[in-house]
Design a protein around this motif. Structure first.
Motif, PDB file in Angstrom:
ATOM      1  N   ALA D 289       0.835  -1.208   0.000  1.00  0.00           N
ATOM      2  CA  ALA D 289       0.000   0.000   0.000  1.00  0.00           C
ATOM      3  C   ALA D 289       0.867   1.254   0.000  1.00  0.00           C
ATOM      4  CB  ALA D 289      -0.928  -0.010   1.208  1.00  0.00           C
ATOM      5  N   HIS D 293      -5.871   3.397   3.234  1.00  0.00           N
ATOM      6  CA  HIS D 293      -6.000   2.235   4.104  1.00  0.00           C
ATOM      7  C   HIS D 293      -7.337   1.578   3.820  1.00  0.00           C
ATOM      8  CE1 HIS D 293      -8.592   4.795   6.709  1.00  0.00           C
ATOM      9  NE2 HIS D 293      -7.719   5.733   6.365  1.00  0.00           N
ATOM     10  N   LYS D 307      -1.129   2.168   4.745  1.00  0.00           N
ATOM     11  CA  LYS D 307       0.051   2.623   4.016  1.00  0.00           C
ATOM     12  C   LYS D 307       1.293   1.829   4.423  1.00  0.00           C
ATOM     13  CE  LYS D 307       2.801   6.737   3.313  1.00  0.00           C
ATOM     14  NZ  LYS D 307       2.898   8.196   3.216  1.00  0.00           N
ATOM     15  N   SER D 327      -6.984   5.446  -2.072  1.00  0.00           N
ATOM     16  CA  SER D 327      -5.816   4.593  -1.827  1.00  0.00           C
ATOM     17  C   SER D 327      -5.080   4.299  -3.121  1.00  0.00           C
ATOM     18  CB  SER D 327      -6.257   3.263  -1.197  1.00  0.00           C
ATOM     19  OG  SER D 327      -6.871   3.490   0.062  1.00  0.00           O
ATOM     20  N   LEU D 329      -2.314   1.393  -4.500  1.00  0.00           N
ATOM     21  CA  LEU D 329      -1.718   0.096  -4.174  1.00  0.00           C
ATOM     22  C   LEU D 329      -0.795  -0.354  -5.297  1.00  0.00           C
ATOM     23  CD1 LEU D 329      -5.000  -1.561  -2.928  1.00  0.00           C
ATOM     24  CD2 LEU D 329      -2.950  -1.354  -1.505  1.00  0.00           C
TER      25      LEU D 329
END
Lengths: 351, 351, 351, 351
Positions: D289, D293, D307, D327, D329
């Motif tokens: 990440a 979150h 993270k 987020s 990823l």
């Protein structure tokens, strides 16, 4: 690449290491040299299988179980370095398959790619994708991944062929799918020889876009008659390669690359009395003798072979093949994968 | 795409246009529709050449000049749309080449790629790259760009073949190089059939990296025997394509693409009584009949053809071929270039 | 390749030749050396166009006709070797296109591929395929074959760019299609910068299979800011190439090959005082100066150029470029086609 | 594909089987269903590693051993399904590597390919092939197989990155080579940013033939700034893909294919509150990440991530990722290999 000095194992460090495991962690430096080897150390063992010795067992299997009950009646050739793992090399599977007159090995398909190399007999068939091919000794037949295929024997003689599959590769990548079919025999929609005519004669059908079987050749059967003649012509054109003899690789006519993406098949002609120069490559190779007889020296091991025998040469060990008579040898390995991944290396000569 | 309204030509504008020419400039909008045509309007004219009618002239040429004096003794087939330009289509050249018993057409090489399609005779040879191939009717032979090649006739009969070259293409790109050789005949370093064995049998030599002749096939001769058998097999497998009949294209076994980068050769089989559905494509096509006889309707033009005749179908005009007897037709066009440049289009049927 | 001796023209032969024409035939040996040239002899003439001199005419065109009436208001740069043929080289077209504040060059599409290289102005746009890009000096913009495209200028300043198209190539292959659109401006479906984000940033969208525009790059605009920085970095890494200076070619990020299948665009940086070594290649090249000033010597011709000027170097003539100040030069040619057909050659140095 | 009925184990058969083992043979039909699985059953376990929890241990490792003594100071992330095998999935290795201010991880090379994904810190460098790149959070850096590489930290802060290597793949193919270098730091021959300028800006150097690092990208560092901006643009262009969010894959600009032949790296943006649709593919995926979150549901397992955390999704198990905040990823898997071998499959949705 060994580390110059292995890190000392102090009590403090050991305590730290012990605390990592519950969190699914581990110190790389304790394992480095086993993970990143300075040179290949193959687990594969040099090994030969005598067809003459095995034939009674193959035939005995024919008495004990039918092709249909067995799904495929095959005696696996298992490398002694991989006991119980059904591998002939680190990455490939091989076995002798028997099909008796009147039998059928029922229609199924799977992610694994297979080659069939005919060892004994004439007239059994493999059917793939609606086409049936009658097989003869020395023929090289492909059943591409995920294509329906069945085998049968309408002739009067038993047939035995060598199966080569990428079972360990598919297993390693955890990508195996398979299914059976309600009907033992698939429907035939194309005549015998159709794929050889369409794709294997220097021609392609108008409108064909390629990739019918992904990176696998669309040609079902590479007949020995044509391969043998090509070897004969090649042998008239000049001396054999010192390491390979007169060697031709089976290719996909759509790409000029290996006929299969996971298995690289070859055929070579060695003149009588010829000994190949020492050679090694990172791919372990499986050989099946088609004509002739001789020996192979692999590191310190010497093995004899004759027509129909199988032997294995591990990767990165120097070997030399000697032909007592003019000989033809079929072979296959995982070289196409190693090349695709940038891993393949070879090394010629004794230096 | 015609502009909705052509811009009016006012005196002011005309004066402006006149002032541009000395500076090597010109107004696009005055020329737009001629430069960016809404649809192809080919200059190529439908045309047929009767071999029976031409043969006396071909033989007369054999009396008037030797192959050696002529360098190549060829009667150019010139499209009436391109008078004096030595083109059979907008982009290709074709001609009938004669070589008499005992003659040699001397060794030379050039940027232009050539195909030879054998029309009459048996036993003359083409030599390329150290290999000589004896030619038979229906054989398709390639002399790749910039390879040394010579022809000769050690048989007792005259031979005539159809030459197809990309002369106008090389001319358009201003990229022609050529040179002669001190020796009329090249040294032979490989036996007859070598390239077919090495590259045209489903195999490639170990260590061969491909691209021996760039994008051109490494196979010197695609023998008619193999092509004809492939057509026969294909015709057993199902009905002919409505527009193409049973059609196979000659390919480079290294790539599965056209056998030559500038010329796309094909062979098709039409059953007796078969008429192809209306079809057009942007490439003008040159046909040479190998077996049978029939007619071709191109727009409003109807032409008859029989064995050995040549006819041309311009690009983007609908045409239909009718076969009075089972017929085999060889053809070639610039389609590989049009495909590489993203220009090729086809259109099936009468809509 | 001149024939050693031209065939003598006897009365007998002349009579024979005369009899061939009505049958659409001709003797190759009378034309051989003009068809198969021993070396390229380009019809293209070295030529330069001064932007300073042309600018008043470009602006005058803006008074005489609107972009919409003209469809595209372009002053063609016509090579003196191809008078009346709208070609800047044997195979390519170029022109300066003007678009004034508030104007629209209406939406259309055609088989011809185009590049736009911005010469003056900032803020006009090109829209392709639902995406609009605002253009700045030095930007290189592509409108792929058969994509809808329109241009407009919502800024306060006139914009002029250099158009480069493959009009003669498409014409030669007789494969031109074109159509206009009912709406002058296409609907926008993707935000500014979308194609650069998706395809031009070292990334490709998940699931994207490639070939959105055939062999043409999916990136709409290669901004000068990025290109200029790459040249600056390259110039820090080592000395310039003796023939090319610091030279980068625009590529298709899907293939690493030329950004367009028919036109090969490049950008080069020449340090102040640098003179390129003599060089020639078979492709005629069109240059547009972005920064700096200098001269170019082409065979015996010397031409001066400064920022925004265009000049042409014919194929296979040795040339050298001299930079009086640090200079950046954009260029384009038909090299991608010549490479695809196996025709391209280059020759470095004075030998 | 389970066999319809498992073959009965009669005493006769058992005796036969027992007699095969000494000859290195075995009956396929006794093992068939374990070798040819009907569907993947991955040994990989869903697992997450909290960076916050691990960071003290990473830093403690920094006290216990130097980078130089360790060769590479890495805490391996070991999947609980492969205890003691140093694998994060069936085929890949991962670990967190720490490099402290003033340290050097010495120059070496090996057959294994590596990616570095920066998790914490700014200013440490990786040097490959004569070029050094300073690294920042979110940067994706490649050290291609068999290239010399060293790392160092001339900044004032520790740096931690995630290593991803193909160690199990190279081990499976028994093709590992490695060597150390006499000098800890390699000589620098190219300035910072050189490879991004030459190959990663829509350009390639004149004369460059490609394949500098085989099938691996020639770009050393894909900076997060550019990747993040591309994701932001993409997110403006339309809704996220239901299974992937806004997802871009890192590619080799020479080929448009995956940036590495053995490891496929991706970056995806999930809007706040977005839950991906159920999805599975045959490749097990490792996520790291970068921003935000959330949670991931893998079969019946729910894992939280924030993270810098790492989590693993096994192959062929349906999963959904939920983002509590916007987020980003990063992820990688062996998908390039599975695609090259024709093994990769995916399955979207809950059916």
């Amino acid at each position: 690449m060994a580390m110059k000095t292995a890190p000392a194992l102090t009590p403090e460090r050991q305590a730290f290491y012990d605390g990592l495991a519950p969190d699914n962690m581990a110190p790389l430096w304790e394992r480095f040299s086993s993970l990143i080897a300075p040179e290949p150390r193959s687990i594969v063992r040099p090994c030969a299988w005598s067809y003459a010795a095995a034939r009674p067992k193959i035939m005995r299997a024919g008495e004990l179980i039918t092709a249909k009950e067995a799904e495929r009646r095959v005696l696996i050739l298992e490398n002694p370095g991989f006991k119980g793992q059904s591998r002939i090399t680190n990455t490939l599977y091989a076995g002798w398959q028997l099909i008796l007159p009147g039998e059928v090995a029922p229609n199924h398909r799977h992610s694994q790619s297979a080659l069939r190399f005919v060892v004994e007999g004439e007239g059994a068939y493999t059917a793939v994708d609606g086409e049936r091919t009658l097989m003869r000794e020395g023929d090289f037949v492909i059943t591409p991944a995920w294509t329906w295929h069945d085998h049968g024997n309408d002739s009067q003689k038993p047939m035995v062929w060598l199966d080569g599959l990428d079972i360990p590769i598919v297993g390693f990548f955890e990508a195996s799918f398979a299914e059976g079919h309600a009907d033992d025999r698939q429907a035939l929609t194309r005549p015998e020889g159709d794929s050889l005519a369409r794709y294997g004669s220097g021609l392609m059908p108008e409108g064909y876009k390629g990739g019918k079987h992904g990176r696998t050749s669309p040609v079902l059967n590479y007949p020995y008659a044509r391969t043998r003649e090509a070897l004969a012509r090649m042998s008239q054109a000049g001396p054999p390669d010192s390491c390979h003899g007169h060697r031709l690789n089976y290719v996909n006519p759509e790409t000029g690359a290996w006929a299969m993406p996971t298995i690289g098949p070859s055929m070579r002609l060695l003149p009588k009395g010829f000994a190949t120069e020492l050679y090694r490559s990172t791919d372990a190779q499986v050989f099946s003798a088609v004509e002739g007889h001789g020996t192979v020296t692999i590191g310190d091991t010497v093995l004899s072979w004759q027509k129909r025998d199988v032997f294995v040469v591990p990767g990165w060990i120097k070997f030399s093949i000697f032909a007592d008579a003019e000989s033809v040898l079929f072979s296959f390995s995982d070289r196409p994968v190693q090349e695709a991944l940038g891993l393949w290396r070879e090394d010629r000569g004794n230096h």
